[in-house]
Enzyme design. Structure first.
Site, mmCIF file in Angstrom:
data_model
loop_
_atom_site.group_PDB
_atom_site.id
_atom_site.type_symbol
_atom_site.label_atom_id
_atom_site.label_comp_id
_atom_site.label_asym_id
_atom_site.label_seq_id
_atom_site.Cartn_x
_atom_site.Cartn_y
_atom_site.Cartn_z
ATOM 1 N N ASP A 55 80.972 46.229 44.356
ATOM 2 C CA ASP A 55 80.946 47.088 45.584
ATOM 3 C C ASP A 55 81.316 48.382 45.197
ATOM 4 O O ASP A 55 82.184 48.918 44.394
ATOM 5 C CB ASP A 55 81.662 46.330 46.577
ATOM 6 N N HIS A 109 83.370 50.209 46.797
ATOM 7 C CA HIS A 109 84.670 50.326 47.142
ATOM 8 C C HIS A 109 85.639 49.431 46.186
ATOM 9 O O HIS A 109 85.060 48.343 45.790
ATOM 10 C CB HIS A 109 84.834 49.982 48.792
ATOM 11 N N ASP A 138 76.630 48.848 48.561
ATOM 12 C CA ASP A 138 76.758 50.171 48.846
ATOM 13 C C ASP A 138 76.763 51.047 47.983
ATOM 14 O O ASP A 138 77.327 52.473 48.186
ATOM 15 C CB ASP A 138 77.918 50.043 49.896
ATOM 16 N N HIS A 156 88.458 43.205 50.906
ATOM 17 C CA HIS A 156 89.621 44.326 51.336
ATOM 18 C C HIS A 156 90.606 43.433 51.904
ATOM 19 O O HIS A 156 91.685 43.865 52.081
ATOM 20 C CB HIS A 156 89.291 45.274 52.273
HETATM 21 ZN ZN LIG Z 1 82.170 48.713 49.870
#
Ligand SMILES: [Zn+2]
Length: 320
Positions: A165, A167, A249, A128
């Site tokens: 991931d 995200h 995740d 991120h």
């Molecule tokens: Zn994540």
């Protein structure tokens, strides 16, 4: 594939204010699960060196570097926050530099012929962190730093970052949007934090590929999208080095994501990634730990994923 595991005990010194979930226990969970995996238990855990400011500076702006290099609080009890979930304590800078350094060192080992694949078990995660902004638990974008090292230090022409991931890796996409030698290809849940990664975000001449799946997506459907919509696009880019943001995740037990993956799905994903690296990139494959917040599921998934790298035989290549 000959696989190495890099880590850093400095990762245990990066603390976050409770009830934050990106904790040192995550790293302990991964390392313990690897120790309990017979084929991995005897492998050396290489303690990573810190990345240099020059190496991190290939990914991040001077302002970003100044913010993190000067970001540790004066007191051992205090935290410095960049946003509502991204913090530094005393010790965080060393952890972050060694997280990036592990990925850089993995590139060095592979380019020297000492290994084919590497798994970097470090924290904090990285995907991120944008070029000019720590964000979302991430201080430095470890995989981006490593990708730029492969390009600028070794003179490669094209590298790919594949992000599994749950995200979207907005920070890695931020790199690709200003760096045509990088392809960024992500499969992630949408809608979900950080809200970016729509399929119509295509970067520079298509060097960004976003594949979105909805909450409730199971392993078969997730793998089908990976195989059909993501991996062929990466293969067409003809990367000379494959990097993987390995977040776990998307596991059905994870508290942050809504996907229904399990350890077997991460094994199948690792097989496909090995196949791609072997076919397109001379078996050059560096994987960096990103998310994963159910400690048991994270540990089992990361260990199973890494064991698959070390077996090095995808289901397709096994018959070649
Ligand atoms: Zn994540």
């Amino acid at each position: 594939m000959k696989t190495v595991i890099l880590t850093s005990d400095a990762g245990f010194d990066h603390r976050v204010p409770p009830p934050h979930i990106e904790t040192p226990a995550r790293l302990r969970g991964v390392l313990d699960a690897m120790a309990d995996t017979p084929s991995l238990s005897g492998m050396e855990r290489i303690q990573a060196r810190p990345a240099t400011r020059e190496e991190v500076g290939r990914m991040h702006t001077s302002a970003h570097l100044d913010a993190v290099f000067n970001g540790e609080p004066a007191s051992h009890e205090a935290f410095h926050g960049f946003d509502f979930d991204t913090y530094m304590c005393r010790g965080s800078l060393n952890a972050a530099l060694r997280g990036a350094g592990a990925a850089v060192q993995a590139v060095d080992m592979i380019m020297a012929g000492e290994a084919e694949a590497a798994f970097c078990a470090t924290r904090p995660p990285g995907h991120h962190a944008e070029r000019n902004r720590p964000m979302g638990f991430c201080l430095f974008n470890n995989i981006g730093v490593a990708a730029m090292h492969a390009l600028d230090h070794y003179g490669l022409s094209r590298v790919a970052i594949i992000d599994i991931d749950v995200h979207h890796g907005n920070g890695s996409q931020d790199l690709a949007e200003s760096e045509p030698r990088v392809m960024f290809a992500s499969i992630h849940e949408s809608p979900l934090y950080p809200g970016t990664g729509m399929e119509d975000e295509t970067g520079l001449n298509g060097n960004v590929v976003n594949v979105t799946v909805a909450a409730g997506c199971g392993g078969d459907a997730w793998l089908a999208r990976l195989e059909t919509d993501l991996l062929p696009r990466v293969e067409a880019f003809a990367p000379e080095f494959v990097f993987v943001s390995a977040g776990f995740d998307g596991h059905r037990a994870d508290p942050l994501g809504g996907l229904l993956l399990d350890e077997g799905d991460y094994i199948r994903a690792a097989e496909r990634l090995c196949d791609l690296a072997r076919k397109s990139a001379s078996s050059r494959l560096v994987c960096c730990l990103e998310g994963g917040y159910d400690i048991g599921a994270l540990g089992r998934s990361a260990a199973a994923f890494t064991e698959t790298l070390s077996r090095g035989q995808g289901s397709h290549s096994a018959v070649l």
